[in-house]
Design a protein around this motif. Sequence first.
Motif, mmCIF file in Angstrom:
data_model
loop_
_atom_site.group_PDB
_atom_site.id
_atom_site.type_symbol
_atom_site.label_atom_id
_atom_site.label_comp_id
_atom_site.label_asym_id
_atom_site.label_seq_id
_atom_site.Cartn_x
_atom_site.Cartn_y
_atom_site.Cartn_z
ATOM 1 N N TRP A 58 0.872 -1.172 0.000
ATOM 2 C CA TRP A 58 0.000 0.000 0.000
ATOM 3 C C TRP A 58 0.914 1.228 0.000
ATOM 4 C CZ3 TRP A 58 0.352 -3.567 3.931
ATOM 5 C CH2 TRP A 58 0.996 -3.151 5.100
ATOM 6 N N PRO A 59 0.394 2.390 -0.277
ATOM 7 C CA PRO A 59 1.248 3.575 -0.285
ATOM 8 C C PRO A 59 1.931 3.757 1.093
ATOM 9 C CG PRO A 59 -0.861 4.087 -1.293
ATOM 10 C CD PRO A 59 -0.972 2.703 -0.689
ATOM 11 N N GLY A 60 3.247 3.626 1.097
ATOM 12 C CA GLY A 60 4.005 3.817 2.325
ATOM 13 C C GLY A 60 4.266 2.554 3.127
ATOM 14 N N GLY A 61 3.761 1.384 2.668
ATOM 15 C CA GLY A 61 3.996 0.192 3.478
ATOM 16 C C GLY A 61 3.854 -1.112 2.717
ATOM 17 N N PHE A 62 4.135 -2.199 3.425
ATOM 18 C CA PHE A 62 4.076 -3.532 2.820
ATOM 19 C C PHE A 62 3.921 -4.589 3.910
ATOM 20 C CE2 PHE A 62 8.474 -2.392 3.595
ATOM 21 C CZ PHE A 62 9.014 -3.493 4.223
ATOM 22 N N GLN A 63 3.470 -5.755 3.483
ATOM 23 C CA GLN A 63 3.381 -6.932 4.359
ATOM 24 C C GLN A 63 3.926 -8.121 3.586
ATOM 25 O OE1 GLN A 63 -0.413 -7.698 6.237
ATOM 26 N NE2 GLN A 63 0.016 -9.879 6.418
#
Length: 143
Positions: A58-63
């Motif tokens: 997602w904008p600004g992050g990850f999993q």
Amino acid sequence: MKRNSLTALAVLVLVAGAALIAWRIVGRPAETVHFHPSPAPVIAAAKCTADVKLITTWPGGFQGEAKITNTGTAPINDWYVQWNVPLEAKITQSWNGTWMQSGPSVMIHAEKWNKVLKPGATEVAGFKGDAKEAPTIADIYCG
């Protein structure tokens, strides 16, 4: 004068006796000492495969998830999965494993409750992080 002669004779006997003892010790052939060291225990290298992948971004992050499988015949104690990400990617959370990061190098290692990975077994640890863009994952190692 007799006293000096006796003293000199006593010293001569002591020196001769010491010389005889020294000759008996040094003059004998040394006994052979047999040294049979025990062989060093053989510790097999951990045999494993690992995969690290992003599940969602997602904008600004990850999993993502890090998966390790024991492909050997012996248990792996305190297993780990290590990989590299771009410098701007920062891991912020993990589960089923404890994470650590130093620059681009990320590692997830076993928790106390899942530290032994039996032959044929697989562990999957999840992680979340922050990054402007989805990070690339490279140089995956396990042990």
